[in-house]
Design an enzyme around this catalytic site. Sequence first.
Site, PDB file in Angstrom:
ATOM      1  N   HIS B 257      34.042  31.573  46.085  1.00  9.77           N
ATOM      2  CA  HIS B 257      34.797  31.251  44.870  1.00  9.77           C
ATOM      3  C   HIS B 257      33.999  31.708  43.655  1.00  9.77           C
ATOM      4  CE1 HIS B 257      36.983  29.026  41.816  1.00  9.77           C
ATOM      5  NE2 HIS B 257      37.866  28.645  42.712  1.00  9.77           N
ATOM      6  N   ARG B 273      40.488  29.622  34.610  1.00 16.54           N
ATOM      7  CA  ARG B 273      40.861  30.995  34.278  1.00 16.54           C
ATOM      8  C   ARG B 273      42.381  31.139  34.192  1.00 16.54           C
ATOM      9  NH1 ARG B 273      39.005  33.809  38.855  1.00 16.54           N
ATOM     10  NH2 ARG B 273      38.458  31.803  39.736  1.00 16.54           N
TER      11      ARG B 273
END
Lengths: 248, 659
Positions: B257, B273
């Site tokens: 990740h 994000r």
Amino acid sequence: MNRIPVKQMSRTLHIRILRHNPHDPDSVPQLQSFELEEADTMTLFIALNEIRQTQDPSLQFDFVCRAGICGSCGVIVNGRPALACRTLTRDLPDNITLAPLPAFELIGDLSVNTGKWMRGMSERLETWVHTQNLERVDIDSMEAAMEPELAEKIYELERCIECGCCIAACGTAQMHADFVGAMGLNQIARFRLDPRDQRTDADYYELVGDESGVFGCMTLLGCEDMCPKDLPLAAQIAFLRRRMVMAR
Amino acid sequence: MQIIYTDVLVIGGGLAGQRAAIGVKRRGLETIVLSLVPAKRSHSAAAQGGMQASLGNCLGAAGDNEDCHFADTVRGSDWGADQQVVRMFAHTAPKAIRELTAWGVPWNRVQRGEHQITEDGQKKTVSEPAEAHGLITSRNFGGTQKWRACYVSDGTGHAMLYTMSNQAIAANIPVHERMEALSLIHDGKRCCGAIVRNLINGEILAYVAKATCIATGGFGRIYRASTNAIINEGMGAAIALETGIACLGNMEAIQFHPTGIVPAGILVTEACRGDGGLLLDAANRRFMPDYEPDKKELASRDVVSRRMEEHIAAGHGVHSRFGEHLWLDIRPLGRVHIERNLREVKEICHYFLGIDPAQELIPVRPAQHYSMGGVRTDHHGHSPTLKGLFSAGESACWDMHGFNRLGGNSVAETVVAGMIVGESMADFCHSTDGALHISTALAESFGCHERQRLAAIADCKGGENAFELTRLMQDTMTEQVGIFRHGERLQDAVARLQELQRRAARVSLRSNAPGANPELVAAYRLPRMLKLALCVAFGALQRTESRGAHYRADYPQRNDSTWMRRTLATWPDPQAQLPVLTYEALDIMHMELPPGWRGYGARDYIEHPDTIRRQQEIDRVLAGMGAADRFSRQEALMPFRHLLPEHLRGRNQRLGEKQ
């Protein structure tokens, strides 16, 4: 910019842990002392694992997510219940005393059986949405609308991680084993708010309208002070108490 | 030895296991869930940002449907996924979310009218249509065409798991907490339960069942830097492997990740994000648009993680006493948004970094996050080689994710798989195959074998330390079987892991404390974890191509001509030093979406000759269908509905599709 927490200076931590293994007939509850060099960004999760790996492999404690999300690691730190995983040692004095949460069955050392308590509470307070035909939900059709603000209010109360800190901090829970505590009362407040749950205040009164429920609270507010998720427990209990008086 | 009988034994109390248990219980069967920890503390609770389901309610999701979700997931997988499974999943995900909604999950909802969003660091005003007001909203995530991640602030997994657990309690399903399965009971053809250790008192007992389901999540803890909970040691996959009969699929497919915080490795969600957060380098410069001009920070996780490591290797990392890292900047989102929709992120930053993410940058670096591989099953979650053994969720490889999973597809998969596998287990139990003809002597002999293994550890005087060897394994995996892999390094990793395997046989205990004994637990898990680590490292060594999260610096291209194949690992000889690897082909001629460019990441790959043939066939079939609707066109290319339980075959209603 780089503010990753660092220790002020090198120091040795003196950690005393209340130890007892109920599965060992020779075990006597006692405080055992350990010394540990503090490291940068050390949490009690890191400290306890280091003690277990390098000093005493029999030491029992519970961690799962180690990120303050799962509620496994409630423990008494210098007299106050807290999540061990997100307690940084730099915020603690040189002498640290750790003890298991009271009010729960002891598994060994710092490990207590919160799961058993929580399951019992859930069964007793029926902490699920009560409605007709839950088994035959029409899952092809669009979901029922809900006011965005209401969904957020429900989540506010749903954030409880069942760590048990509020129970450990509760005077009533220490005296009365059957008290559902702030955690249980918060659950009732959560489902009461949820329009999908068709129970009425009269139904909730049957669950918490007595001394083991909302009328057992002495308003000491330890629950709210110690809640690691900052849930508005005192307000929920006060509100619920008023509704329950009215429901009678 | 106590023997407990039930119809269906579910090992693992997370979302997949509990949903499967609810399913079999509804079909009139008895079931017991085993869990290492109280069920509500399972790692499912740590899913933060969202659950992918193509509801298409909010503006960013307009026009979304199963077709988009299918295509995104297949591209995300770098064509490693089983496309029928992806279809089953994309079709069932909206049903899963609607069921959870009725059960009580407080999903965030669409608010009609104008509101602000953050895109490319800029605020922008959009207006939500009145007809969507109050329906489930969604946010943007990586590798998707639409805003598809439905969420409950950033406590999505928590809210889902609590609702699911409460439903299991309502259904009166017993969860035997603090129980660890040590081995599967089987007669070489048929699985019939498990030998289990009580992690409170150390007692060994047997659970005998017609169907056994492994739903134990991933095995991230074979790595040092992992976002996984510390219980994610892969024991479910390991005991399946130790049968010598069940296979593990694609174990080398490991996801990293992009945003684990430094140094703790704790995850901050992709929603940072998705909601408009940016990645910055040491010069506080946004770098992702240079590498991925189209998707930028929201390319798939494998691509973003690789680009970040590439950027650090090019000298743009931030130096800190914990090594190099990059910055995640969510300041543009504003305090109000962070305190409402990214609450866990705010808490994590506060408690573990001592910073306020509304004002300061978050230090991040990629960390191991997800295991795409696991117990190989068919479309029904059933092991093709060991009857009566099922698996669901992250522990399984029915192969929905191929070589890279999209964010938000994991929690969605757990519930969908639970819904499907629960039904298949019930079907199996009710069929003639489901009948159990074992003697208790078989359970006794497996129990005896496990007791001997534990006694051998307790008696061993070899002097090796289980905690230390575990750490060495984790270091080896993080340093040598990480994001960038290379033949020589992998060869060396395999050798090191084999050496650790030899040393693990000489582990002795310093403590003989009665009860669970944490040192004994570490000692018996170690050789099992090493087997999984060897499956990963050896599988990665053999796969001489780069696909999804598996990147070989010495074979940087995706090679469809030789590697449209799924790795299968078995461990038939307990004394062997390596797994046996075989391969099963993925047939391009049956794919709805033949291999191509993903729309992000590398453009060059070696094509398979079937790709063009299949594409021509698809063009021909579709050309002959005229104005047929999307359902008929899909059906003509790759039928999948017949694989689903009947009650899950209906069409999903949407705002734009109220048929």
